[in-house]
Design a protein around this motif. Structure first.
Motif, PDB file in Angstrom:
ATOM      1  N   TYR A 468      -7.857  -8.001   5.870  1.00 39.61           N
ATOM      2  CA  TYR A 468      -7.128  -7.413   7.085  1.00 39.61           C
ATOM      3  C   TYR A 468      -6.982  -8.695   8.147  1.00 39.61           C
ATOM      4  O   TYR A 468      -7.560  -9.758   8.121  1.00 39.61           O
ATOM      5  CB  TYR A 468      -8.163  -6.642   8.018  1.00 39.61           C
ATOM      6  N   GLY A 490      -2.584   4.619   5.120  1.00 36.58           N
ATOM      7  CA  GLY A 490      -2.086   4.255   3.954  1.00 36.58           C
ATOM      8  C   GLY A 490      -2.905   3.130   3.302  1.00 36.58           C
ATOM      9  O   GLY A 490      -4.122   2.678   3.913  1.00 36.58           O
ATOM     10  N   ASP A 491      -2.482   2.233   2.180  1.00 35.62           N
ATOM     11  CA  ASP A 491      -3.349   1.094   1.859  1.00 35.62           C
ATOM     12  C   ASP A 491      -3.316   0.139   3.118  1.00 35.62           C
ATOM     13  O   ASP A 491      -2.522  -0.150   3.746  1.00 35.62           O
ATOM     14  CB  ASP A 491      -2.462   0.530   0.599  1.00 35.62           C
ATOM     15  N   GLY A 492      -4.561  -0.638   2.872  1.00 34.48           N
ATOM     16  CA  GLY A 492      -4.447  -1.762   3.761  1.00 34.48           C
ATOM     17  C   GLY A 492      -4.799  -1.306   5.298  1.00 34.48           C
ATOM     18  O   GLY A 492      -4.619  -2.058   6.250  1.00 34.48           O
ATOM     19  N   LYS A 494      -8.106   0.328   7.525  1.00 33.71           N
ATOM     20  CA  LYS A 494      -9.546   0.812   7.402  1.00 33.71           C
ATOM     21  C   LYS A 494      -9.948   1.451   8.920  1.00 33.71           C
ATOM     22  O   LYS A 494      -9.715   0.313   9.867  1.00 33.71           O
ATOM     23  CB  LYS A 494     -10.442  -0.422   6.890  1.00 33.71           C
ATOM     24  N   ALA A 512       1.875  -2.428   8.412  1.00 33.35           N
ATOM     25  CA  ALA A 512       1.023  -1.253   8.235  1.00 33.35           C
ATOM     26  C   ALA A 512       0.463  -0.724   9.675  1.00 33.35           C
ATOM     27  O   ALA A 512       0.356   0.720   9.690  1.00 33.35           O
ATOM     28  CB  ALA A 512      -0.086  -1.562   7.746  1.00 33.35           C
ATOM     29  N   THR A 516       1.353   3.312  10.452  1.00 31.06           N
ATOM     30  CA  THR A 516       0.166   3.976  10.685  1.00 31.06           C
ATOM     31  C   THR A 516       0.475   4.781  12.301  1.00 31.06           C
ATOM     32  O   THR A 516       0.337   6.000  12.176  1.00 31.06           O
ATOM     33  CB  THR A 516      -0.997   3.399  10.731  1.00 31.06           C
TER      34      THR A 516
END
Ligand code: G4P
Length: 532
Positions: A468, A490-492, A494, A512, A516
């Motif tokens: 990250y 999505g991916d990447g 948290k 991302a 998001t």
């Protein structure tokens, strides 16, 4: 004006911000030279050493030592009492760098004339812009080949979103850099170098002076006349009020190395910038001229020497006068205290002080009672200054103790170091306490963490890099916490929590973040956290 008011109103407290290598150190040194605080440039920092490898601890300690002594420097210039706040760059770059900006009343942004706006300039600028403090631009290294001056101004406006007003204009660049044209007085300031260690000789000439061709050459003279015409036709009007609210940045050209343009900059800057600015404490504004003392802690420097566990807390005096023999009230601690060994830095020297005024920065020995953002004021008063925001880390690692039996010491150490503000710690919603996610602004902090856990808590760490690079604080419409299952991630990405229970999202890419926020409209993602 009383002596007290005069002392406060002659204070100027600012930070110099720049990308590494743009010339911050050189310019700081030249300010000290012009202020008479040092006799010759080249004495403030053993720079070459400070840049050496950071792998071994002695080196880190040395660096930390350097950052202690250069945290703030005070000097006098033409009746002004100037406090320069250092904002470390390179590997030293950390959240402290951002927090230091909270103590400044204005910023000087140094730009390399060949490179323009760079990554670290952008980050530091953002933090200054958040507070609307005045930002002055010094376009440095004009003695080298530089980019077109108009193009540089355009880049500042486009990349940083601030309007610019060139207060002076360069005459040539590289070997042909002859001086600057001062737009206010319509005079040419022609410089001759006396070597970088001494002040340059400046000669002032009127724009229409017949000798100008001899002084700067016919071609540069013609070019200057054309450029001035263009500038006067196109540039924004000068408006001091907009400068003081961070909406318009006065721009200056020069060379810190040869001292060209340093003194004209200093003189304009000191007159355009303000004395100590007020700070807010809830719904009250605490003004520098208020008759009683107040200050806030913006930086805590841990002592790296194991034998002395004490720390130094740096505080910015917001109002009134500090007197070493008087008690002050530490609001968060709920206690009256006497500040121990208050000190200030004058150029390269550290001094124990008896008094200091609003605008000044003092360092005091901290036996472990202060936290970042704490308020100190005169006994009988009880306000709290607004918290200092937390800034988004950019590097993340999963960290645990190699020896699982040492969980208690591990957590204690991690929390202590996080409380000093050197690192931020997070956990995933369902994880236990065995491991934490550590976020830092500069990677040197990981080395510091590893070293301190080993030396102070006897814990060896296992660290694993996480992919990250961005962190955003989550704000929801109803203020209720979000549930992971209600989010589209999505991916990447948290979801994590800090130790106060605030929810945050970690992202691998800027892309991302956009992805998001488009799919989770109920969330507002914030770049700065609620604060210490
Ligand atoms: P920083 O604190 O922003 O990182 O920059 P610093 O002042 O250390 O300057 C970085 C390098 O740029 C230094 O060279 C310095 O001498 C040079 N420099 C600074 N201002 C000017 C300028 O106006 N003109 C030119 N030509 N160079 C400038 P170095 O070789 O890395 O180190 P040193 O051996 O000179 O200290």
């Amino acid at each position: 004006m009383s002596k007290y008011e005069a002392e406060i109103s002659r204070r100027r407290t600012f930070a110099i911000i720049s990308h590494p290598d743009a010339g911050k150190t050189t310019l700081t040194e030249k300010f000290l030279l012009y202020g008479g605080a040092i006799a010759q440039a080249g004495v403030v920092k053993g720079k070459k050493n400070s840049r050496a490898a950071t792998s071994d601890w002695m080196e880190i300690e040395k660096q930390r030592g350097i950052s202690v002594t250069s945290s703030v420097m005070q000097f006098q210039y033409e009746g002004f009492c100037i406090n320069i706040l250092d904002t470390p760059g390179h590997q030293d770059f950390s959240e402290d760098t951002y927090r230091t900006l909270m103590a400044a009343d204005s910023a000087v942004m140094v730009i390399d004339a060949a490179k323009g706006v760079e990554a670290q300039t952008r980050k530091l600028f953002k933090v200054c812009a958040m507070r609307d403090i005045p930002i002055f631009t010094f376009i440095n290294k004009m003695d080298r080949e530089a980019r077109d001056s108009f193009e540089l101004l355009e880049e500042l406006e486009k990349e940083l979103g601030i309007e610019t007003y060139p207060v002076n204009w360069p005459i040539g660049c590289g070997k042909e850099f002859k001086g600057v044209y001062d737009r206010g007085s319509k005079k040419i300031i022609h410089f001759t170098s006396n070597g970088g260690a001494k002040a340059a000789t400046a000669t002032e000439v009127e724009l229409g002076d017949p000798n100008l061709d001899d002084l700067i050459g016919e071609r540069l003279h013609r070019q200057l006349t054309d450029e001035i015409e263009l500038l006067d036709g196109a540039a924004a009007e000068f408006d001091l009020d907009r400068v003081r609210h961070g909406k318009l940045s006065p721009v200056f050209f020069g060379s810190a190395l040869t001292n060209f343009g340093v003194e004209p900059f200093l003189e304009h800057f000191l007159r355009m910038t303000t004395g100590p600015l007020p700070r807010t404490a809830g719904d009250t504004l605490i003004d520098s001229m208020d008759d009683s003392f107040s200050a806030f802690v913006f930086k805590i420097q841990a002592n790296m020497n194991k034998a002395h566990r004490d720390r130094i807390a740096f505080m910015r005096i917001v109002s009134g006068k500090f007197e070493a023999d008087k008690e002050v009230y530490h609001v968060q601690g709920g206690k009256k205290i006497r500040l121990s060994r208050p000190q200030q830095l004058m150029a390269a020297e550290r001094e124990i002080i008896e008094e200091a005024y609003a605008g000044d920065i003092i360092g005091v020995f901290d036996p472990g009672i202060f936290s970042i953002g704490d308020t100190l004021c005169a006994p009988g008063k009880k306000f709290k200054f607004d918290p200092i925001p937390t800034f988004a880390p950019e590097h993340f690692r999963r960290v645990r103790s190699l020896d699982t039996m040492k969980r208690k010491q591990f957590l204690k150490g991690m929390e202590q170091i996080a409380q000093e503000g050197a690192i931020q710690i997070f956990k995933t919603p369902y994880s236990g306490m065995e491991e934490v996610i550590v976020g830092v602004v500069g990677t040197l902090q990981f080395d510091v963490l590893e070293y301190r856990l080993k030396n102070e808590y006897n814990v060896d760490l296992y660290m694993e890099g996480l992919p990250y690079e961005y962190l955003r604080w989550i704000e929801t419409e109803d203020g209720e916490p979000v549930k992971e299952e209600d989010l589209i991630l999505g991916d990447g990405v948290k979801l994590v929590e800090d130790y106060k229970g605030n929810q945050l999202l970690l992202f691998a890419t800027q892309w991302a973040i956009n992805w998001t926020s488009e799919r989770n409209k109920q969330l507002t993602l914030l770049e700065f956290g609620g604060g210490w």
